[in-house]
Design a protein around this motif. Sequence first.
Motif, PDB file in Angstrom:
ATOM      1  N   GLY A  74     -50.752 -57.551 -46.075  1.00  0.00           N
ATOM      2  CA  GLY A  74     -50.167 -58.753 -45.514  1.00  0.00           C
ATOM      3  C   GLY A  74     -50.708 -60.024 -46.143  1.00  0.00           C
ATOM      4  O   GLY A  74     -51.395 -60.006 -47.166  1.00  0.00           O
ATOM      5  N   ASP A  75     -50.405 -61.137 -45.497  1.00  0.00           N
ATOM      6  CA  ASP A  75     -50.798 -62.439 -46.037  1.00  0.00           C
ATOM      7  C   ASP A  75     -52.172 -62.895 -45.570  1.00  0.00           C
ATOM      8  O   ASP A  75     -52.780 -63.770 -46.191  1.00  0.00           O
ATOM      9  N   ASP A  76     -52.678 -62.329 -44.481  1.00  0.00           N
ATOM     10  CA  ASP A  76     -53.952 -62.781 -43.932  1.00  0.00           C
ATOM     11  C   ASP A  76     -54.751 -61.573 -43.446  1.00  0.00           C
ATOM     12  O   ASP A  76     -54.968 -61.399 -42.248  1.00  0.00           O
ATOM     13  N   PRO A  77     -55.228 -60.751 -44.370  1.00  0.00           N
ATOM     14  CA  PRO A  77     -55.929 -59.530 -43.961  1.00  0.00           C
ATOM     15  C   PRO A  77     -57.311 -59.824 -43.390  1.00  0.00           C
ATOM     16  O   PRO A  77     -57.922 -60.858 -43.700  1.00  0.00           O
ATOM     17  N   ALA A  78     -57.809 -58.917 -42.585  1.00  0.00           N
ATOM     18  CA  ALA A  78     -59.198 -59.003 -42.149  1.00  0.00           C
ATOM     19  C   ALA A  78     -60.098 -58.945 -43.382  1.00  0.00           C
ATOM     20  O   ALA A  78     -59.772 -58.267 -44.368  1.00  0.00           O
ATOM     21  N   PRO A  79     -61.220 -59.646 -43.367  1.00  0.00           N
ATOM     22  CA  PRO A  79     -62.086 -59.658 -44.558  1.00  0.00           C
ATOM     23  C   PRO A  79     -62.423 -58.281 -45.116  1.00  0.00           C
ATOM     24  O   PRO A  79     -62.340 -58.065 -46.324  1.00  0.00           O
ATOM     25  N   LEU A  80     -62.775 -57.333 -44.254  1.00  0.00           N
ATOM     26  CA  LEU A  80     -63.143 -56.012 -44.763  1.00  0.00           C
ATOM     27  C   LEU A  80     -61.948 -55.305 -45.396  1.00  0.00           C
ATOM     28  O   LEU A  80     -62.089 -54.641 -46.429  1.00  0.00           O
TER      29      LEU A  80
END
Length: 425
Positions: free
Chosen positions: A362-368
């Motif tokens: 996606g456009d805003d993944p979780a950092p990990l």
Amino acid sequence: MVPDPPSLSRRALLGGAAAGLVGLTGVVGAVRPTALPDAVTDQASKFLPDPTDHRWHPPVSEAHARDTVGQLAEEVERGRELWSDLDTDERFTGAGGWLESAREALQAENYREATFYATGGMQFAAEEVGIALARLDRPEADPKRLADRGEAIRDRADDLVASFDDYPVADPGRDLGWYHDIERTVRFVRFDASERDRDREYDARDIGSIYAGNRQAELRLATAEHHRERVHELVGDDGDPMADRIDRLDERFRARIEEFPSREAVREEVEAVEDEYGPGPYALARWKLAMWCYDTDYYVADWDEGLSLMTTVEAAQALAQRRAHDRAVDALAMDPDDDGFDSGHVVREKRAAMKRFRRVVGDDPAPLLSILTVRAGEDIDVAEVGFAGSYEYPIWRDRVDAYCYALVARMKLKEYPPLYERFVE
């Protein structure tokens, strides 16, 4: 899927595509890519959407960025003063443009970028400072003194890692990304900081390199400490410890990896394919997939001690690569005896990989998640015929290369969601 328009000839399609990039990508989207001339699909591979620069990076404060850029500026000024005392026709070259880039980023309020440029520039400026110190026989150029300084830097880095060895988290997908970035930085710190080798003599160039390593390690470590303060603010004092889970995952991932063939066995299999069918597109694809999924692999070096999360993430990526290798081999769009390759397969595979990337990352993944999938995104980025203008001869080699990048990216992206869930569930 839109059916192939029977009235369009390949010549007409080629002429229409030449009208511009918009027309090109429109034509490729309207017909099967393999129905188009290679000249069209070669170019189309360059202009399809890709996930450029999707990797998460922890933000940096203005104060930290200004301090880092200021240290580089001071080092450059010191270098000018020292080199003015030398009797030489050589000239001090400063930070090689890195200081100017850091200041521009700082002015534009791009604080992470400013810190990056300042840290990179320190290598060049400090190396010349170290050379001057050695030629002027200054105390700071003494190898033992430099080694003591390097040891102190590494001790400080060890203390930093120990401060979160239980990996407390409030939001695993977010906070583990922060810890991973800190550990990755500490790996560089340990690599850069000086260690004394008593069995060799050091000339001025050696001293310059050692001095620069220490200075750059200090800047990296300061950034890691800055990020440690930030993640502590995010987690607070009541985070759930993750250390035991990370250790268990590391054991499980490595056990699963052991179930796959060794690198040597995979290489022997590919060599047998090439011996039987010759060095054609299929054999090249097998070589590429084996190299990318087995050779570019995890390892644990001396400077990785205590960096449990980072090495566990690398084990997860290695497991995903091995699984992706087998999937990709089964899905190859060529036969062992083919002597050419249609670049329409590159376009089709890159579009499929990008579709999966949007669904998984996606456009805003979780950092990990961003960290786990970073290489898959990079693979899609370079899945184009003539990447960086470097065409191979025969041209089918470049087409196979681009196709395999997109194919292996898509297959790895199938593996990452369950692996990510094992960290954060």
